[in-house]
Design a protein around this motif. Structure first.
Motif, PDB file in Angstrom:
ATOM      1  N   GLY A 209      71.043  52.922  42.312  1.00 32.92           N
ATOM      2  CA  GLY A 209      70.184  54.046  42.681  1.00 32.92           C
ATOM      3  C   GLY A 209      70.910  55.363  42.653  1.00 32.92           C
ATOM      4  N   TRP A 210      72.245  55.346  42.441  1.00 37.68           N
ATOM      5  CA  TRP A 210      73.043  56.572  42.558  1.00 37.68           C
ATOM      6  C   TRP A 210      73.603  57.063  41.225  1.00 37.68           C
ATOM      7  CZ3 TRP A 210      74.567  51.672  43.678  1.00 37.68           C
ATOM      8  CH2 TRP A 210      75.719  51.203  43.066  1.00 37.68           C
ATOM      9  N   THR A 211      73.356  56.327  40.140  1.00 43.18           N
ATOM     10  CA  THR A 211      73.876  56.765  38.845  1.00 43.18           C
ATOM     11  C   THR A 211      73.114  56.096  37.713  1.00 43.18           C
ATOM     12  OG1 THR A 211      75.847  56.891  37.414  1.00 43.18           O
ATOM     13  CG2 THR A 211      75.640  54.964  38.829  1.00 43.18           C
ATOM     14  N   MET A 212      73.105  56.754  36.545  1.00 43.24           N
ATOM     15  CA  MET A 212      72.539  56.146  35.341  1.00 43.24           C
ATOM     16  C   MET A 212      73.642  55.926  34.302  1.00 43.24           C
ATOM     17  SD  MET A 212      69.298  55.301  35.158  1.00 43.24           S
ATOM     18  CE  MET A 212      68.620  55.583  33.517  1.00 43.24           C
ATOM     19  N   ASN A 213      74.900  55.995  34.741  1.00 48.81           N
ATOM     20  CA  ASN A 213      76.014  55.822  33.815  1.00 48.81           C
ATOM     21  C   ASN A 213      76.212  54.358  33.432  1.00 48.81           C
ATOM     22  OD1 ASN A 213      76.584  58.554  33.843  1.00 48.81           O
ATOM     23  ND2 ASN A 213      78.033  58.395  35.538  1.00 48.81           N
ATOM     24  N   ALA A 214      75.834  53.451  34.330  1.00 47.95           N
ATOM     25  CA  ALA A 214      76.052  52.035  34.042  1.00 47.95           C
ATOM     26  C   ALA A 214      75.159  51.183  34.929  1.00 47.95           C
ATOM     27  CB  ALA A 214      77.524  51.672  34.282  1.00 47.95           C
ATOM     28  N   MET A 215      74.928  49.930  34.482  1.00 44.79           N
ATOM     29  CA  MET A 215      74.253  48.929  35.325  1.00 44.79           C
ATOM     30  C   MET A 215      75.115  47.668  35.317  1.00 44.79           C
ATOM     31  SD  MET A 215      71.023  47.730  32.962  1.00 44.79           S
ATOM     32  CE  MET A 215      71.240  47.042  31.317  1.00 44.79           C
ATOM     33  N   TYR A 216      74.782  46.732  36.186  1.00 46.13           N
ATOM     34  CA  TYR A 216      75.636  45.566  36.355  1.00 46.13           C
ATOM     35  C   TYR A 216      74.840  44.280  36.087  1.00 46.13           C
ATOM     36  CZ  TYR A 216      78.395  49.149  38.579  1.00 46.13           C
ATOM     37  OH  TYR A 216      79.081  50.307  38.815  1.00 46.13           O
ATOM     38  N   ARG A 217      75.473  43.363  35.342  1.00 42.08           N
ATOM     39  CA  ARG A 217      74.861  42.066  35.035  1.00 42.08           C
ATOM     40  C   ARG A 217      75.696  40.978  35.699  1.00 42.08           C
ATOM     41  NH1 ARG A 217      74.446  40.976  28.903  1.00 42.08           N
ATOM     42  NH2 ARG A 217      76.713  40.775  29.122  1.00 42.08           N
ATOM     43  N   LEU A 218      75.045  40.223  36.573  1.00 45.61           N
ATOM     44  CA  LEU A 218      75.725  39.149  37.280  1.00 45.61           C
ATOM     45  C   LEU A 218      75.243  37.803  36.749  1.00 45.61           C
ATOM     46  CD1 LEU A 218      75.689  41.683  39.292  1.00 45.61           C
ATOM     47  CD2 LEU A 218      76.035  40.011  41.099  1.00 45.61           C
ATOM     48  N   GLU A 226      79.775  33.897  38.641  1.00 43.14           N
ATOM     49  CA  GLU A 226      80.688  33.449  37.586  1.00 43.14           C
ATOM     50  C   GLU A 226      81.230  34.626  36.774  1.00 43.14           C
ATOM     51  OE1 GLU A 226      80.561  29.681  34.604  1.00 43.14           O
ATOM     52  OE2 GLU A 226      78.928  31.124  34.370  1.00 43.14           O
ATOM     53  N   MET A 227      80.407  35.699  36.614  1.00 44.04           N
ATOM     54  CA  MET A 227      80.811  36.807  35.757  1.00 44.04           C
ATOM     55  C   MET A 227      80.089  38.085  36.198  1.00 44.04           C
ATOM     56  SD  MET A 227      80.521  36.974  31.583  1.00 44.04           S
ATOM     57  CE  MET A 227      81.111  35.279  31.478  1.00 44.04           C
ATOM     58  N   ILE A 228      80.787  39.231  36.114  1.00 43.40           N
ATOM     59  CA  ILE A 228      80.173  40.529  36.376  1.00 43.40           C
ATOM     60  C   ILE A 228      80.488  41.440  35.193  1.00 43.40           C
ATOM     61  CG2 ILE A 228      79.991  42.511  37.931  1.00 43.40           C
ATOM     62  CD1 ILE A 228      81.102  40.782  40.170  1.00 43.40           C
ATOM     63  N   ASP A 229      79.430  41.938  34.532  1.00 43.22           N
ATOM     64  CA  ASP A 229      79.601  42.828  33.386  1.00 43.22           C
ATOM     65  C   ASP A 229      79.022  44.200  33.711  1.00 43.22           C
ATOM     66  OD1 ASP A 229      80.679  40.778  31.835  1.00 43.22           O
ATOM     67  OD2 ASP A 229      78.682  40.105  31.188  1.00 43.22           O
ATOM     68  N   MET A 230      79.744  45.228  33.285  1.00 43.35           N
ATOM     69  CA  MET A 230      79.213  46.586  33.379  1.00 43.35           C
ATOM     70  C   MET A 230      78.613  46.938  32.028  1.00 43.35           C
ATOM     71  SD  MET A 230      81.164  50.206  34.156  1.00 43.35           S
ATOM     72  CE  MET A 230      81.843  49.667  35.714  1.00 43.35           C
ATOM     73  N   LEU A 231      77.307  47.336  32.034  1.00 43.42           N
ATOM     74  CA  LEU A 231      76.589  47.569  30.780  1.00 43.42           C
ATOM     75  C   LEU A 231      76.117  49.013  30.668  1.00 43.42           C
ATOM     76  CD1 LEU A 231      74.218  44.442  30.833  1.00 43.42           C
ATOM     77  CD2 LEU A 231      76.537  44.591  29.875  1.00 43.42           C
ATOM     78  N   ASN A 232      75.919  49.446  29.431  1.00 43.05           N
ATOM     79  CA  ASN A 232      75.273  50.733  29.171  1.00 43.05           C
ATOM     80  C   ASN A 232      73.795  50.600  29.519  1.00 43.05           C
ATOM     81  OD1 ASN A 232      73.630  52.650  27.418  1.00 43.05           O
ATOM     82  ND2 ASN A 232      75.706  53.413  27.029  1.00 43.05           N
ATOM     83  N   VAL A 233      73.272  51.513  30.344  1.00 45.26           N
ATOM     84  CA  VAL A 233      71.888  51.406  30.810  1.00 45.26           C
ATOM     85  C   VAL A 233      70.898  51.517  29.651  1.00 45.26           C
ATOM     86  CG1 VAL A 233      70.117  52.453  32.289  1.00 45.26           C
ATOM     87  CG2 VAL A 233      72.475  52.322  33.075  1.00 45.26           C
ATOM     88  N   THR A 234      71.188  52.386  28.690  1.00 49.80           N
ATOM     89  CA  THR A 234      70.254  52.640  27.589  1.00 49.80           C
ATOM     90  C   THR A 234      70.291  51.541  26.538  1.00 49.80           C
ATOM     91  OG1 THR A 234      70.546  55.009  27.928  1.00 49.80           O
ATOM     92  CG2 THR A 234      69.531  54.326  25.864  1.00 49.80           C
TER      93      THR A 234
END
Length: 664
Positions: A209-218, A226-234
């Motif tokens: 809710g505080w940024t659009m620079n990245a989102m997270y995939r668990l 098992e895994m945490i990925d930082m993804l491009n939101v767009t």
């Protein structure tokens, strides 16, 4: 979440303090170390006050709040400080509304005006980013407007809603989703919007809710991360694989379910009491009105945990007693912190006036049954509360107000010298007889050197008449008045710089954005008249409009010399003397400031859309298309660090939103 208190501010700059900046920095730091609560920095325009602020912050190493009296100035300070402190947290906290019409009632006409607002997503994210930063680390600077004294959630409650996720952590999908919902996230499996999550099988995506620079995939496997990925939101492409992520709330106000139930019970109790009060007074209409409105809100609160106008119930949600000071952004600063109030001669009166203005409007709503009495506790801090929350304060202004000067017994830290060598303008007094002919002669003289003129009058009528008269004398002149929209005003000033106009006439030339290097002459009509625009501070500020040109000059047209005029002349001459001595000692030749002229504030397609609005049958649709186009231009300007252009475009969006909402 552990609070990090050992980070240091790292100032990055290719420049070293010069002129009287080193002494100002040293004096301010000494005052802080000597535990002075109040200090005043009297800094002339163009002396580099922001650089001085940055040096003080880096050396005292305290969390810092910088207050600015409007969003344009706040945006400018925000971008400049981000450049100075790239490795620290620099945050921006202003009103998160693109358009805002507060709820109000006018008894004389029996007119109820419902709250109408459009939240700006980008500003909302920046506000939450500021709250998050203050909650977790000390090396944080927050540039804020007066919005910082309006209610926020209890910072302890807010921080308690943070949670950390790590690879290998045992957590069920159901528990994780419940955490997200409790901290304000909503499910959206279609679109990646701020403050949403999606859940497909064992894959959970979280859009902060505080940024659009990245989102997270668990990725979960048998109730384990098992895994945490930082993804491009767009694009959804992988940015990096990470081992830990802290999830902050998606909303600035999160109430635990158990507390929400109790709050609703307390609201019902107040409602029952209020209905009885109205009935005892024979106000049956008001009793029926408050009953229907509040019960509708309670149904939404109990069903969804949220309702439009939830802020009116903030006292119940925070479990505050009547009259108790609400929480605000100031409460998010932990322990000792520094406050810098920029342009304090404007900011202090603005802060002082917020409480009474807000209370007057809400008192009417309460009296006529539109709101419960507890709505009065959803309010900005009063001035005494604001003062009590500050630790150490530096007031900065070219013309400090009486309040600040009394706090320091008129002992101020001065920053008068401009590294450019530019002097304050010469001020001359001339009689009013034949003043217009004299002004015309002055205009022609300035035109020979491609220089421009500002003329300020006391009344709108006088400005309009003077503009018409000058036009009839074949002078290229424009009238700058309060009814002009932001874009029109900015285009006029740009046209002045480009040579479309030679003169601008106005009543109040103290607004931001009027420091143009091409302006070498400021003419002040009726300079000896008493009033706000002709007091000492206003005259000094007005004269400063000619301080960016090496040929800067000011003419006071008056038949007598008022005390304010003489004080303004004396202070300007004092500053000139200091600058002249410095220039001689360091062999500096003053030069007019060079400032790029913006070719266009927006794209050609957006200009065409603006021109189509009045002709179009689908006005709302064209308004929205235009707003969307301008928003693209605004975001690009922000990325380019062109804060002036971005601020102008943002103000234009606000105006168009207001116009769109007026279309039936």
């Amino acid at each position: 979440m552990k609070y990090i208190k050992d980070n240091k501010f790292e100032l990055k700059s290719d420049f070293q303090p010069s002129g009287d900046q080193p002494k100002a920095i040293s004096d301010l730091i000494k005052g802080i170390n000597d535990n002075k609560k109040h200090q005043v920095l009297l800094g002339a325009t163009g002396t580099g006050k922001t650089f001085t602020m940055a040096n003080v912050i880096s050396q005292i190493n305290k969390p810092t709040l910088i207050l600015a009296h409007n969003k344009t100035l706040a945006m400018q300070l925000y971008y400049e400080l981000k450049e100075f402190f790239p490795n620290n947290r620099v945050e921006y906290f202003v009103s998160n509304f693109d358009y805002f019409q507060p709820e109000a009632y006018k008894p004389s006409t029996d007119l109820y005006i419902n709250k109408d607002a459009r939240v700006n997503m980008e500003l909302d994210m920046l506000r939450m980013s500021a709250m998050n930063a203050l909650s977790i680390r000390n090396d944080t600077i927050v540039v804020a407007s007066v919005a910082c004294i309006y209610p926020s959630q209890n910072p302890i409650e807010y921080a308690s809603s943070f949670f950390e996720l790590k690879i290998g952590q045992k957590i069920s999908k159901k528990t994780l989703l419940l955490y997200l919902i409790k901290t304000g996230y909503t499910r959206n499996d279609i679109e990646n919007l701020p403050g949403t999550f999606s859940a497909k099988g064992d894959i959970i995506k979280i859009v902060p809710g505080w940024t659009m620079n990245a989102m997270y995939r668990l990725s979960l496997f048998k109730d384990e991360i098992e895994m945490i990925d930082m993804l491009n939101v767009t694009t959804g492409s992988l940015i990096e694989k990470i081992s830990t992520v802290t999830v902050y709330p998606a909303q600035a106000y999160v109430t635990p379910e158990d507390k929400l139930k109790q709050a609703c019970l307390n609201i019902r109790a107040e409602l029952t009491e209020r209905i009885q009060e109205f009935k005892d007074e024979g106000k049956l209409l008001e009793a029926e009105r408050i009953d229907q409105r509040t019960r509708f809100d309670l149904e939404s609160l109990e069903e969804f945990g949220f309702v439009s106008g939830i802020e009116n119930y903030s006292a119940h949600l925070d479990f505050r007693k009547s009259g108790q000071t609400p929480y605000s952004l100031l409460d998010y600063f932990k322990g000792d912190f520094l406050t810098i109030i920029d342009e304090s001669h404007i900011m202090i009166p603005q802060t002082r006036g917020m409480y009474n203005t807000d209370r007057s409007r809400k008192t009417t709503l309460v009296e006529y049954g539109f709101r419960l009495p507890s709505a009065l506790d959803n309010r900005p801090l009063n001035f005494e509360e604001f003062q009590s929350k500050l630790k150490q304060v530096i007031y900065t202004s070219a013309t400090p107000g009486e309040y600040e000067l009394e706090k320091v017994d008129n002992k101020v830290v001065e920053q008068i010298i401009r590294p450019t060598g530019l002097l304050d303008p010469v001020i001359e007094i001339k009689k009013t007889e034949n003043q217009i002919e004299d002004i015309i002669e002055q205009i022609h003289e300035r035109k020979k050197n491609n220089e421009k003129v500002f003329i300020t009058t006391l009344t709108i009528r006088m400005s309009e008449d003077l503009t018409s008269y000058l036009q009839n004398r074949n002078i290229k002149v424009a009238y700058l008045h309060s009814e002009l929209k932001t874009l029109q005003r900015s285009e006029i000033l740009n046209d002045l710089r480009r040579g479309v106009y030679d003169v601008v006439v106005g009543v109040n030339l103290l607004r931001e954005g009027l420091d143009l290097p091409e302006v070498s002459l400021v003419c002040v009509l009726d300079a000896d008249k008493q009033g706000f625009l002709r007091n000492t501070k206003s005259l000094i500020q007005t004269a400063g409009r000619a301080a960016r040109n090496v040929n800067g000059k000011v003419i006071f047209y008056a038949d007598s010399t008022s005390t304010a005029m003489q004080e303004a002349i004396d202070e300007t001459n004092r500053r000139r003397t200091i600058q002249e001595a410095y220039n001689i000692k360091h062999n500096i030749t003053p030069k007019t400031i060079t400032k790029k002229i913006t070719d266009s504030l927006m794209s050609d397609s957006t200009k065409k859309q603006l021109s189509m609005i009045k002709k179009s049958k689908n006005k709302k649709g064209v308004y929205q298309a235009t707003i969307d186009s301008i928003r693209v231009d605004m975001l690009q300007a922000a990325k380019d660090l062109d804060f002036e252009k971005a601020a102008i475009l943002r103000d234009t969006i606000i105006e168009l939103e207001a116009q769109k909402n007026e279309v039936k």
